[in-house]
Design an enzyme around this catalytic site. Structure first.
Site: not given
Ligand code: E4P
Length: 221
Positions: A84
């Site tokens: 990622k």
């Molecule tokens: C997933 O890949 C993301 O990092 C995550 O859904 C972010 O979520 P948040 O906005 O609740 O931190």
């Protein structure tokens, strides 16, 4: 639509595996920090639980050389790791460099259609749209963005045939919007996954069927 769980908690992942509905896992530095564990150790524990399902593990470096090295390292942890990286010019250079060599990238922190286009063109396998953080700002654009992004990746050719992943989900309504928008994947926190099972009419129906069965058979509960 594929169901990923958005967590770094192994017990939650095990439970979702038991339900038989899990297609993958996404983590991020905040979720890992919440668990108070070493990044690589936890990601390897997750891989052990989910087998060959895709597991996203996030980079934190921003300098090109450091990010390149970090992405190579994370990609080497297991064949089903999706590296990622944030939607930045430097990160997309890294995607462009490593994706032709078999590294799968999840480009994260995507909030607009042009950003999704750039990520797809660089060679992302997953493009993560953060709907919750957009909706938190009251813009109301999130569902339309997903629909447009899905149409985009299905209309044009991109190096990795990218999938649109809906992230930052805050409640069941955003899961509904993801389905309606044709998203390929939604990554959902455990608490929201649990909520998806429930409907008051299901609970009432289960009770009525059981009560009628007891009445008809003369058995007691
Ligand atoms: C997933 O890949 C993301 O990092 C995550 O859904 C972010 O979520 P948040 O906005 O609740 O931190």
């Amino acid at each position: 639509m594929k169901f990923f769980i958005d967590t770094a908690n192994v017990e939650e992942i095990k439970k979702a595996m038991e339900w038989g509905i899990l297609d993958g896992v996404t983590t991020n530095p905040s979720l890992i920090a919440k668990e108070g564990v070493d990044h690589k150790t936890r990601v390897m524990e997750i891989v052990k639980v989910v087998g060959d399902l895709p597991v996203s593990a996030e980079c934190v470096e921003s300098d090109y050389e450091k990010l390149l090295a970090e992405a190579k390292d994370i990609a080497s942890w297991a064949p089903n790791i999706y590296v990622k990286v944030p939607m930045t010019p430097t990160a997309l250079e890294v995607v462009k460099e490593l994706s032709p060599n078999g590294v799968n990238f999840n480009v994260t922190l995507v909030f607009s259609l042009p950003q999704a286009l750039l990520a797809a063109k660089a060679g992302a396998s997953f493009v993560s749209f953060f709907v919750g953080r957009i909706d938190d700002m009251g813009s109301g654009e999130a569902a339309q963005n997903i629909e447009d992004a899905v149409q985009m990746v299905e209309t044009y050719e991109f190096p990795k045939d990218p999938e649109i992943l809906v992230a930052s989900i805050r409640g069941p309504l955003q899961v509904v919007e993801s389905i309606r928008s044709g998203a390929h994947i939604a990554t959902i926190p455990y608490k929201i996954m649990e909520q998806l099972f429930h409907h008051p009419l299901t609970d009432l129906g289960v009770k009525k069927f059981y009560d009628d069965y007891l009445k008809a058979t003369g058995k007691t509960a």
